[in-house]
Motif scaffolding. Structure first.
Motif, short mmCIF file in Angstrom:
data_model
loop_
_atom_site.label_atom_id
_atom_site.label_comp_id
_atom_site.label_asym_id
_atom_site.label_seq_id
_atom_site.Cartn_x
_atom_site.Cartn_y
_atom_site.Cartn_z
N VAL A 1 0.87 -1.17 0.00
CA VAL A 1 0.00 0.00 0.00
C VAL A 1 0.90 1.22 0.00
CG1 VAL A 1 -1.80 1.27 1.21
CG2 VAL A 1 -1.80 -1.23 1.25
N ILE A 2 0.77 2.06 -1.02
CA ILE A 2 1.71 3.16 -1.23
C ILE A 2 0.95 4.47 -1.36
CG2 ILE A 2 3.50 4.10 -2.76
CD1 ILE A 2 4.12 1.21 -3.58
N SER A 3 1.45 5.50 -0.70
CA SER A 3 0.87 6.84 -0.79
C SER A 3 1.96 7.84 -1.13
CB SER A 3 0.19 7.23 0.53
OG SER A 3 -0.79 6.30 0.90
N GLU A 4 1.56 8.93 -1.78
CA GLU A 4 2.47 10.04 -2.04
C GLU A 4 1.95 11.27 -1.31
OE1 GLU A 4 4.03 12.77 -5.77
OE2 GLU A 4 1.94 12.23 -5.50
N HIS A 5 2.82 11.94 -0.58
CA HIS A 5 2.44 13.16 0.14
C HIS A 5 3.30 14.32 -0.37
CE1 HIS A 5 0.57 11.07 3.91
NE2 HIS A 5 0.01 10.70 2.77
N GLN A 6 2.64 15.40 -0.79
CA GLN A 6 3.36 16.54 -1.35
C GLN A 6 3.37 17.73 -0.41
OE1 GLN A 6 1.43 17.17 -5.11
NE2 GLN A 6 2.72 15.68 -6.13
N SER A 7 2.64 17.68 0.67
CA SER A 7 2.64 18.80 1.61
C SER A 7 3.27 18.35 2.91
CB SER A 7 1.21 19.31 1.82
OG SER A 7 0.34 18.25 2.18
N THR A 8 2.46 17.92 3.86
CA THR A 8 2.99 17.39 5.11
C THR A 8 2.64 15.92 5.22
OG1 THR A 8 0.98 18.01 6.29
CG2 THR A 8 2.79 19.60 6.30
N VAL A 9 3.45 15.17 5.91
CA VAL A 9 3.17 13.75 6.11
C VAL A 9 2.04 13.61 7.13
CG1 VAL A 9 4.08 11.57 6.97
CG2 VAL A 9 5.50 13.02 5.51
N ASN A 10 1.06 12.83 6.79
CA ASN A 10 -0.08 12.61 7.67
C ASN A 10 0.31 11.56 8.71
OD1 ASN A 10 -2.48 11.83 8.89
ND2 ASN A 10 -3.68 12.09 7.02
N ASN A 11 0.40 11.96 9.96
CA ASN A 11 0.81 11.04 11.01
C ASN A 11 -0.26 10.01 11.35
OD1 ASN A 11 3.47 12.04 11.53
ND2 ASN A 11 2.53 13.83 12.46
N ASN A 12 -1.45 10.15 10.75
CA ASN A 12 -2.50 9.16 10.94
C ASN A 12 -2.46 8.06 9.88
OD1 ASN A 12 -3.84 10.24 13.26
ND2 ASN A 12 -4.67 11.85 11.96
N MET A 13 -1.40 8.02 9.07
CA MET A 13 -1.34 7.00 8.03
C MET A 13 -1.44 5.58 8.56
SD MET A 13 -1.51 8.31 5.10
CE MET A 13 -1.23 6.78 4.21
N PRO A 14 -0.83 5.22 9.70
CA PRO A 14 -1.02 3.86 10.20
C PRO A 14 -2.49 3.53 10.47
CG PRO A 14 0.88 4.87 11.26
CD PRO A 14 0.18 5.96 10.49
N LEU A 15 -3.23 4.49 11.01
CA LEU A 15 -4.65 4.27 11.27
C LEU A 15 -5.41 4.11 9.96
CD1 LEU A 15 -7.05 4.11 13.17
CD2 LEU A 15 -7.13 6.61 13.19
N ARG A 16 -5.13 4.96 8.99
CA ARG A 16 -5.78 4.85 7.69
C ARG A 16 -5.44 3.53 7.03
NH1 ARG A 16 -4.76 10.32 4.39
NH2 ARG A 16 -5.57 8.96 2.78
#
Length: 326
Positions: free
Chosen positions: A73-88
């Motif tokens: 599962v891969i995401s790209e972040h261009q602004s700030t890293v979302n620290n809730n990614m583990p929950l998502r």
């Protein structure tokens, strides 16, 4: 290539990002897998399992695929890293398993073999960020334990060229993508407006051969995605569209502090307010909005009144505070 004409005629409702479209090519995905895992993979090994509507809604920069015995599962972040990614991602993975497994299988006594999950975020924003960082689901737990019974790790990799992460040497497609993003940033810093910066970066691609195949293969569609991704005015439009997701995420974050139920309720309210605001912007009447959203006319009338008082382009947060703050 007439960039201006192509931008005008291209489909501006395109929901894919350059990142997801680029790595939706199995050849590129296979090379990315090899760089991440150190194991060979062929394009025919790739099977995409990307989901929509799992706390992501209109999020454009997420993708997932299985390869051999693993699911990435891969995401790209261009602004700030979302620290809730583990929950998502724990929710995302659960929904992915629902797609991959037969519903009756989970009731069988035998062990069901499932692909090993791995979660990655590629960061290319402008903030100072380490070359690599691990985000943990357990960091969000209200009560910390030494051995949490449920854990999920997300590896964040900084793919900005100046950071020099070695994955850019190991995966040519990822390097070319990062190279292009860096060119846009450099031209923008030179006081070149964003549209002109993208045009210059695309011409550099054609001249150098880097990222050239993608730009030429996708033609006006690629140009449209690039302008939508980087143009400031287009970005504002995307931010308004993604306010639904932002509301859910903000609600979830608050839920971790004050109770998950309260947080989810706030997220749902944000979603409703944003939907109503968008319909008002399109000229819909109060009656039409109530019918389309299947909400009471009285409730919709009150919300529409506040939105109009705040302004049709007001931040959803302002509208929310006017309605729900006590």
């Amino acid at each position: 290539m007439n960039l201006s004409n192509q931008r005008q005629t291209s489909n501006r409702q395109m929901k894919s990002s350059v990142f997801t479209t680029y790595f939706s090519d199995p050849e590129n995905a296979a090379q990315l897998y090899t760089a991440l895992e150190g194991l060979p993979a062929k394009p025919e090994d790739i099977e995409y399992t990307t989901l929509e509507g799992v706390l992501f809604l209109v999020r454009k920069n997420d993708m997932a695929f299985t390869v051999k015995n693993r699911v990435l599962v891969i995401s790209e972040h261009q602004s700030t890293v979302n620290n809730n990614m583990p929950l998502r991602d724990v929710i995302y993975y659960g929904r992915t398993m629902e797609r991959l497994l037969e519903a009756v299988d989970i009731y069988r006594s035998r062990v069901i073999p499932i692909p090993t999950p791995e979660f990655f975020v590629f960061y290319n924003g402008n903030q100072n960020y380490p070359s690599e960082k691990i985000l943990k689901l357990s960091d969000s737990y209200l009560e910390k334990t030494n051995t949490p019974m449920l854990e999920l790790l997300v590896k964040v990799i900084n793919i900005n060229l100046p950071v020099g992460h070695n994955i850019l040497e190991q995966c040519r497609p990822l390097y070319e993508y990062a190279w292009f993003i860096q060119k846009v940033k450099e031209y923008t810093k030179q006081a070149v407006d964003r549209d002109a910066a993208i045009e210059r970066a695309i011409r550099d691609c054609i001249h150098t051969g880097i990222f050239k195949d993608f730009v030429q293969r996708h033609g006006s569609e690629a140009v449209n995605m690039l302008f939508t991704q980087f143009n400031l005015e287009d970005a504002k439009k995307i931010w308004r569209e993604e306010a639904i997701e932002d509301g859910r995420e903000e609600g979830l974050q608050q839920g971790l502090q004050q109770g998950l139920q309260q947080g989810l309720q706030q997220g749902e309210r944000y979603s409703l307010l944003k939907l109503i605001q968008r319909k008002l912007q399109k000229g819909k009447t109060v009656v039409q909005i109530a019918e389309e959203l299947e909400e009471s006319l009285e409730n919709i009338t009150q919300i529409c009144k506040v939105i109009e008082e705040c302004g049709l382009d007001a931040e959803v947060r302002e509208i929310y505070n006017r309605i729900y703050s006590d």
